[in-house]
Structure formats: structure tokens, C-alpha cells
Design a protein around this motif. Structure first.
Motif, PDB file in Angstrom:
ATOM      1  N   ILE A 212       1.000  -1.317  -0.071  1.00 50.61           N
ATOM      2  CA  ILE A 212       0.206  -0.140  -0.363  1.00 50.61           C
ATOM      3  C   ILE A 212       0.958   1.224   0.533  1.00 50.61           C
ATOM      4  O   ILE A 212       0.646   2.123  -1.066  1.00 50.61           O
ATOM      5  N   LYS A 213       1.760   1.720   0.447  1.00 55.63           N
ATOM      6  CA  LYS A 213       2.756   2.415   1.026  1.00 55.63           C
ATOM      7  C   LYS A 213       3.888   2.911  -0.386  1.00 55.63           C
ATOM      8  O   LYS A 213       3.326   3.868  -0.924  1.00 55.63           O
ATOM      9  N   ASP A 214       4.461   1.955  -0.730  1.00 55.01           N
ATOM     10  CA  ASP A 214       4.744   1.437  -2.271  1.00 55.01           C
ATOM     11  C   ASP A 214       4.390   2.450  -3.271  1.00 55.01           C
ATOM     12  O   ASP A 214       3.952   3.114  -3.993  1.00 55.01           O
ATOM     13  N   THR A 215       2.857   1.710  -3.417  1.00 55.46           N
ATOM     14  CA  THR A 215       1.507   1.641  -4.753  1.00 55.46           C
ATOM     15  C   THR A 215       1.277   3.578  -4.351  1.00 55.46           C
ATOM     16  O   THR A 215       0.841   4.205  -5.324  1.00 55.46           O
ATOM     17  N   LYS A 216       1.264   4.246  -2.830  1.00 57.12           N
ATOM     18  CA  LYS A 216       0.965   5.717  -3.195  1.00 57.12           C
ATOM     19  C   LYS A 216       1.621   6.554  -3.472  1.00 57.12           C
ATOM     20  O   LYS A 216       2.125   7.305  -4.122  1.00 57.12           O
ATOM     21  N   LYS A 217       3.350   6.036  -3.028  1.00 61.15           N
ATOM     22  CA  LYS A 217       4.225   6.220  -3.813  1.00 61.15           C
ATOM     23  C   LYS A 217       4.128   6.554  -5.415  1.00 61.15           C
ATOM     24  O   LYS A 217       4.856   7.270  -6.099  1.00 61.15           O
ATOM     25  N   ALA A 218       3.761   4.510  -6.108  1.00 61.87           N
ATOM     26  CA  ALA A 218       4.392   5.168  -7.171  1.00 61.87           C
ATOM     27  C   ALA A 218       2.590   6.136  -7.692  1.00 61.87           C
ATOM     28  O   ALA A 218       3.302   6.751  -9.153  1.00 61.87           O
ATOM     29  N   LEU A 219       1.561   5.789  -7.569  1.00 59.22           N
ATOM     30  CA  LEU A 219       0.981   6.792  -7.885  1.00 59.22           C
ATOM     31  C   LEU A 219       1.009   8.432  -7.775  1.00 59.22           C
ATOM     32  O   LEU A 219       0.807   9.234  -8.929  1.00 59.22           O
ATOM     33  N   MET A 220       1.585   8.876  -6.783  1.00 59.54           N
ATOM     34  CA  MET A 220       1.988   9.912  -6.390  1.00 59.54           C
ATOM     35  C   MET A 220       2.990  11.044  -7.242  1.00 59.54           C
ATOM     36  O   MET A 220       2.930  12.281  -8.039  1.00 59.54           O
ATOM     37  N   ALA A 221       3.547   9.701  -7.688  1.00 69.26           N
ATOM     38  CA  ALA A 221       4.516   9.446  -9.235  1.00 69.26           C
ATOM     39  C   ALA A 221       4.150  10.417 -10.293  1.00 69.26           C
ATOM     40  O   ALA A 221       4.390  10.762 -11.284  1.00 69.26           O
ATOM     41  N   LEU A 222       3.511   9.475 -10.341  1.00 67.93           N
ATOM     42  CA  LEU A 222       2.706   9.497 -11.341  1.00 67.93           C
ATOM     43  C   LEU A 222       1.717  11.000 -11.862  1.00 67.93           C
ATOM     44  O   LEU A 222       1.265  11.680 -12.602  1.00 67.93           O
ATOM     45  N   LYS A 223       1.063  11.658 -10.694  1.00 69.24           N
ATOM     46  CA  LYS A 223       0.300  12.627 -11.180  1.00 69.24           C
ATOM     47  C   LYS A 223       1.390  13.606 -10.913  1.00 69.24           C
ATOM     48  O   LYS A 223       1.104  14.401 -11.276  1.00 69.24           O
ATOM     49  N   GLU A 224       2.498  13.356  -9.987  1.00 66.63           N
ATOM     50  CA  GLU A 224       3.558  15.008 -10.205  1.00 66.63           C
ATOM     51  C   GLU A 224       4.225  14.523 -11.536  1.00 66.63           C
ATOM     52  O   GLU A 224       4.957  15.596 -11.641  1.00 66.63           O
ATOM     53  N   HIS A 225       4.119  13.235 -12.536  1.00 66.28           N
ATOM     54  CA  HIS A 225       5.112  13.799 -13.499  1.00 66.28           C
ATOM     55  C   HIS A 225       4.389  14.065 -14.437  1.00 66.28           C
ATOM     56  O   HIS A 225       2.861  14.536 -14.644  1.00 66.28           O
ATOM     57  N   SER A 226       5.200  15.707 -14.974  1.00 63.64           N
ATOM     58  CA  SER A 226       4.628  16.149 -16.109  1.00 63.64           C
ATOM     59  C   SER A 226       4.228  15.740 -17.815  1.00 63.64           C
ATOM     60  O   SER A 226       3.012  15.795 -18.157  1.00 63.64           O
ATOM     61  N   THR A 227       3.979  14.242 -17.633  1.00 62.04           N
ATOM     62  CA  THR A 227       3.425  13.535 -18.897  1.00 62.04           C
ATOM     63  C   THR A 227       2.117  13.576 -18.118  1.00 62.04           C
ATOM     64  O   THR A 227       1.477  13.373 -19.316  1.00 62.04           O
ATOM     65  N   THR A 228       2.079  13.382 -17.483  1.00 60.08           N
ATOM     66  CA  THR A 228       0.434  13.398 -17.132  1.00 60.08           C
ATOM     67  C   THR A 228       0.119  14.664 -17.463  1.00 60.08           C
ATOM     68  O   THR A 228      -1.615  14.064 -17.751  1.00 60.08           O
ATOM     69  N   LYS A 229      -0.268  15.863 -16.918  1.00 61.84           N
ATOM     70  CA  LYS A 229      -0.765  16.914 -17.600  1.00 61.84           C
ATOM     71  C   LYS A 229      -0.878  16.872 -19.517  1.00 61.84           C
ATOM     72  O   LYS A 229      -1.432  17.732 -19.712  1.00 61.84           O
TER      73      LYS A 229
ATOM     74  N   PHE B  34      -0.634  14.846 -21.497  1.00 66.41           N
ATOM     75  CA  PHE B  34      -1.794  13.919 -22.059  1.00 66.41           C
ATOM     76  C   PHE B  34      -3.270  13.688 -20.831  1.00 66.41           C
ATOM     77  O   PHE B  34      -3.541  12.855 -22.002  1.00 66.41           O
ATOM     78  N   LYS B  35      -3.398  14.874 -20.189  1.00 66.92           N
ATOM     79  CA  LYS B  35      -4.057  15.091 -19.900  1.00 66.92           C
ATOM     80  C   LYS B  35      -4.791  13.473 -19.297  1.00 66.92           C
ATOM     81  O   LYS B  35      -6.328  12.997 -18.951  1.00 66.92           O
ATOM     82  N   LEU B  36      -3.788  12.862 -18.612  1.00 61.88           N
ATOM     83  CA  LEU B  36      -4.614  11.948 -17.960  1.00 61.88           C
ATOM     84  C   LEU B  36      -5.074  11.990 -16.036  1.00 61.88           C
ATOM     85  O   LEU B  36      -4.844  10.809 -15.650  1.00 61.88           O
ATOM     86  N   GLU B  37      -5.021  13.087 -15.744  1.00 63.50           N
ATOM     87  CA  GLU B  37      -5.108  13.703 -14.499  1.00 63.50           C
ATOM     88  C   GLU B  37      -6.044  12.424 -13.783  1.00 63.50           C
ATOM     89  O   GLU B  37      -5.892  11.744 -12.894  1.00 63.50           O
ATOM     90  N   THR B  38      -7.365  12.369 -14.731  1.00 62.76           N
ATOM     91  CA  THR B  38      -8.571  11.276 -14.495  1.00 62.76           C
ATOM     92  C   THR B  38      -8.216   9.917 -14.180  1.00 62.76           C
ATOM     93  O   THR B  38      -9.168   9.199 -13.133  1.00 62.76           O
ATOM     94  N   ASN B  39      -7.395   9.201 -15.319  1.00 64.04           N
ATOM     95  CA  ASN B  39      -7.156   8.589 -15.710  1.00 64.04           C
ATOM     96  C   ASN B  39      -6.510   8.061 -13.681  1.00 64.04           C
ATOM     97  O   ASN B  39      -6.567   6.953 -13.618  1.00 64.04           O
ATOM     98  N   ILE B  40      -5.621   8.865 -13.601  1.00 61.48           N
ATOM     99  CA  ILE B  40      -4.467   8.956 -12.618  1.00 61.48           C
ATOM    100  C   ILE B  40      -5.427   8.247 -11.883  1.00 61.48           C
ATOM    101  O   ILE B  40      -5.839   7.278 -10.346  1.00 61.48           O
ATOM    102  N   GLU B  41      -6.462   9.608 -11.122  1.00 62.09           N
ATOM    103  CA  GLU B  41      -7.482   9.672  -9.977  1.00 62.09           C
ATOM    104  C   GLU B  41      -8.130   8.464 -10.155  1.00 62.09           C
ATOM    105  O   GLU B  41      -8.574   8.030  -8.585  1.00 62.09           O
ATOM    106  N   LYS B  42      -8.517   8.268 -11.186  1.00 58.86           N
ATOM    107  CA  LYS B  42      -9.683   6.594 -11.035  1.00 58.86           C
ATOM    108  C   LYS B  42      -8.408   5.553 -10.581  1.00 58.86           C
ATOM    109  O   LYS B  42      -9.511   4.497  -9.784  1.00 58.86           O
ATOM    110  N   VAL B  43      -7.464   5.612 -10.848  1.00 62.19           N
ATOM    111  CA  VAL B  43      -7.085   4.053 -10.315  1.00 62.19           C
ATOM    112  C   VAL B  43      -6.658   4.421  -9.088  1.00 62.19           C
ATOM    113  O   VAL B  43      -6.380   3.392  -7.974  1.00 62.19           O
ATOM    114  N   SER B  44      -6.162   5.343  -7.965  1.00 67.81           N
ATOM    115  CA  SER B  44      -6.195   5.918  -7.012  1.00 67.81           C
ATOM    116  C   SER B  44      -7.480   5.346  -5.989  1.00 67.81           C
ATOM    117  O   SER B  44      -7.040   4.939  -5.728  1.00 67.81           O
TER     118      SER B  44
END
Length: 473
Positions: A89-106, A108-118
Motif C-alpha cells: 500500500i505504501k509503495d503504491t501510494k508512492k507510485a501514484l504520487m509520482a505519476l500525478k506529479e509527472h509532467s506527462t500526466t498533464k 496527455f491529460k491523464l489526471e482523471t485516469n490516475i485519480e480513477k486508479v487511486s
């Protein structure tokens, strides 16, 4: 001075252009590779997330197989799988946070997708917590509902009333736990009813009958509660809490896979673009290099080869080679070299002709001087012979002919003197002869007009014979 006509300038420009093209290829390759590596780092986080999702699913399965039947977990609420779950759970939160902060998410407008995964992962974790509580409540052996049910059934086993029905109860119980089939629940209740009737029909006191029937009812109630818990947990991976967790797990994988495919598609596009640009640039370099090679071959190599051939021809003594230099009409150093070489050949030709004229004059002068010296020296030598041997004709003749043969480099010679003792019959008499470096002693007489010597005497002039047979000594 810098001039576009110079070969050096042309070569520098050609190589500079190739270097610029190579620099462009390197820069484009570097930029594309940097972007590709950056997107690959995003894919690495996605791969990490997929790995963690697969790992937590394995933890859930191990929990149900191992921890749900482990007395240590039932007594303490702790296990190796739950420790791994906390880390996951701890590592998953880190990975999701890294994806949210990665400029690629913005990008390609993947914020909704990452939030859904979270959210899906939070739902999965909540279901796992509920699963733990249900498993703990259900219990195992001496713990939870199963422990209470065992207490009841052990008491029923001690009743001396139709023990065969008690065994049937235990068999239906175990069949249900093994197969998760509600048919065995119904069979268990039917058997419990039969057991209760047998208690009523037994000869034991009524107060004990009530007590025993109460135990049977409690046993059934606890069993039904366990069945309810099993239904809530899920008889198979597609039902109950397990089904909810499975749906969340599949949804997470699907959502991550969608993101992964979007990034992969874009990376493949970048790679294709980079390859296309690099291949195009390389083709341009090859074509440009071929053009330069052909150009320099015709404008530099061929004129230089022609100059080399002309110079070798001149060295071999061939004349008129400077006419070939008119074929070189380039407006550069090679053209200048050709013109200067032609001028040099013309001047050299003039100088050689003048030198040959001077040599001919010098040779003529030397030859004439040599002849004069030779004649004067010869006259002096023979003057001495005549003076020293004036009283002895024989000796004088020998000295004269031997010296004359040696001085002229002749093979042989003879000296004839007119014998005029008889005026009516004169003849030539050989006074001395010399041949092959030694004196010859011959007796010879030639009449007037006889042979070459007689004819020469008769004509009274020198006679030079050049047409002589090869075998005539």
C-alpha cells in the motif's frame, strides 16, 4: 585570402556542410532520445504500479489460503502477508504520487485516469480490510464463530443420543466448508431436525432434552452465521468481497493498461519520427557526399591526373604535350597550375632549343679545335721523325708508318715510295708496313695504274674508299 574559387575553400565548405548535417542528426537524435527516455520513466512507474497490483492480488489469495486457517493470525491478528500488504500500500501510494506529479500526466491529460486508479486502489484496500474482519470473525478451529461452533458440536458428541446423526452433522459441515455449496447447509439443517426429534423421542429427562435441543439450535445458528460470512467473503473469486476486490483489481489493470498503451503509442511515434529524420538526414548526407565526390573527382582529381600524365610524358621526352593542358579550364588552383605549367613548358622548350643551339655551336667549336690541335700535334710529331731520320730512308719509313697507324687509330698501313731509278719503268715499292701493333716485313711492288694503289698514283689525288665488302680485310 578567402575565395569561393579556391579548392581549399570548396573542401572546407563541403566538409563543413557534412559536419553540420552530422550535428543536426546528433542533435535531433539526442532530443528525441531524451524525450523517449523521459516517457520511458513514466512507463516505469506504470510498470511498478502493475507489479504492485499483481502483488497485492497474490497477497489476498495467500491470505485466504494461509492466514484464514492460521491460529497465530487468529490469536494475534498479524501475519507475513499483512506486513507485505502494508508495504504494498505504501509503495503504491508512492507510485501514484509520482505519476500525478509527472509532467506527462498533464501533457496527455491523464489526471482523471490516475485519480480513477487511486480510487479503485482505495476501494480494493477497503475491501481487503473488510475481508480481514470477516475472516477474523469467521475464525478457525478454536477461534471466532468456527471455534464456538466446535464447542457446541463437541458437546453434542457427548450426548448419548443417535451419534450417527452427529457424525452426519459434522460431515455436512465439512462438505460445506470444502465445496461452498448451500445444498450442504440444507442437509445440515435437515439432519439437525432429525437429531432434535431423536432427542425428543429419547428416554432422557425433559430438562436435559431442552438443554440438548438448545445446543443444537445454537449450533445451527452459529453455522448459519458462518455461512452468511462465507457468502459475504465470497464462495468463489467472482462473488462477495472477493468479487468486489477482483473487479477493482481488473479495473486497475485495465486503466493502467490504457495509460500504458497511450504512452507506448506516443513513444513508438517518437521513435518512428526519430528514425525517419535520421534516415532522411543520412540519405541527404550520402547524396551530398556522392555529389561532392563526383564534383571533386571531375574538378580536382581528373585535372591532376592529366597534369601527372603530361609531366610523365615530358619526362619521357615526348614533345607537344602542353597542348593537352588546354583541356583543363577550371577556375581554381588546379587551373592556375595548368596555365603556369604550360607557360613553364613553353619557356623550358625555348630554353632547351637555345641550349641545344649553344651546344651545337660549342660542339662544332670543340670539334674544330680538336682537329686543329690533332693536326698540329701530328705535324709536329712527323716533323720530328723526318728531321731525326733524314739520312736513313728505311728507318724513316718505318717510323712514319708505325706512328701514323697508331696516331690515326688505324688497323694497318703501308708506305709506298715511287722507284724512279729507271725513268722508262717506274713502280711503287713498299718501304714499310705496320699492322696490329707490330711491324710487318713484306715485299710488295705495284705497277703504275695497278689496283687501287696504282690507280691512286696515276690520278695523283687522295682516294677515300667507303664502300668496302664486309669480308675485305
Amino acid at each position: 585570402a578567402f575565395s569561393i574559387r579556391k579548392i581549399q575553400t570548396k573542401i572546407l565548405l563541403a566538409f563543413s556542410l557534412l559536419i553540420v548535417l552530422a550535428g543536426i542528426i546528433s542533435a535531433v537524435t539526442f532530443l528525441y532520445q531524451r524525450n523517449i527516455n523521459y516517457y520511458h520513466s513514466y512507463k516505469d512507474y506504470l510498470n511498478e504500479l502493475r507489479h504492485l497490483t499483481a502483488q497485492v492480488d497474490g497477497i489476498q489469495k495467500d491470505f485466504l489460503v494461509i492466514d484464514a486457517k492460521d491460529e497465530i493470525y487468529m490469536s494475534s491478528g498479524k501475519s507475513k502477508n499483512l506486513n507485505q500488504l502494508a508495504i504494498n500500500i505504501k509503495d503504491t501510494k508512492k507510485a501514484l504520487m509520482a505519476l500525478k506529479e509527472h509532467s506527462t500526466t498533464k501533457e496527455f491529460k491523464l489526471e482523471t485516469n490516475i485519480e480513477k486508479v487511486s480510487k479503485l486502489r482505495d476501494a480494493y484496500n477497503n475491501s481487503f480490510e473488510l475481508l480481514q474482519r470477516k475472516v477474523k470473525e469467521r475464525g478457525f478451529k478454536n477461534y471466532g464463530l468456527e471455534g464456538r461452533m466446535r464447542d457446541y458440536v463437541h458437546f453434542l458428541e457427548e450426548i448419548d443420543v443417535n451419534s450417527e446423526l452427529v457424525l452426519q452433522l459434522r460431515r455436512h459441515e465439512k462438505d460445506f466448508f470444502l465445496r461452498k455449496d448451500l445444498e450442504y447447509k440444507n442437509k445440515l439443517h435437515q439432519t439437525a431436525e432429525d437429531f432434535k426429534r431423536s432427542i425428543v423421542d429419547s428416554p432422557i429427562p425433559d430438562n436435559q432434552k431442552e438443554k440438548y435441543i438448545t445446543y443444537v439450535n445454537d449450533y445451527e445458528r452459529v453455522f448459519d452465521n458462518i455461512v452468511v460470512l462465507e457468502q459475504e467473503i465470497g464462495f468463489d473469486p467472482k462473488k462477495g468481497i472477493r468479487g468486489q476486490m477482483n473487479v477493482a483489481h481488473e479495473a486497475i489493470n485495465q486503466e493502467v493498461q490504457n495509460i500504458y498503451e497511450i504512452i507506448t503509442f506516443y513513444i513508438d511515434g517518437l521513435i518512428f519520427q526519430a528514425q525517419l529524420i535520421v534516415i532522411s538526414a543520412i540519405l541527404i548526407m550520402l547524396i551530398t557526399g556522392a555529389i561532392f565526390a563526383i564534383y571533386f573527382s571531375y574538378s580536382i582529381s581528373r585535372p591532376i591526373i592529366l597534369l601527372d600524365r603530361v609531366s610523365k610524358s615530358v619526362v619521357k621526352g615526348l614533345k607537344g604535350q602542353e597542348a593537352f593542358l588546354d583541356r583543363i579550364n577550371t577556375d581554381d588552383e588546379v587551373g592556375d597550375l595548368s596555365k603556369n605549367f604550360k607557360i613553364m613548358l613553353e619557356k623550358l622548350k625555348t630554353s632547351i632549343e637555345e641550349a641545344e643551339d649553344r651546344n651545337e655551336q660549342l660542339e662544332s667549336f670543340v670539334s674544330e679545335e680538336y682537329k686543329r690541335n690533332w693536326e698540329n700535334e701530328g705535324l709536329a710529331i712527323f716533323g720530328d721523325i723526318l728531321k731525326n731520320n733524314s739520312d736513313d730512308l728505311e728507318k724513316q719509313s718505318v717510323e712514319i708508318i708505325s706512328t701514323l697507324v697508331k696516331y690515326t687509330g688505324s688497323t694497318q698501313g703501308g708506305l709506298f715510295i715511287v722507284n724512279d731509278e729507271n725513268d722508262s719503268h717506274q713502280f711503287l715499292e713498299l718501304k714499310a708496313s705496320y699492322a696490329y701493333e707490330r711491324r710487318k716485313y713484306l715485299q710488295k711492288r705495284v705497277e703504275f695504274g695497278e689496283g687501287l694503289l696504282g690507280a691512286t698514283w696515276r690520278e695523283g689525288d687522295t682516294n677515300l674508299i667507303t664502300d668496302i665488302p664486309q669480308d675485305y680485310l
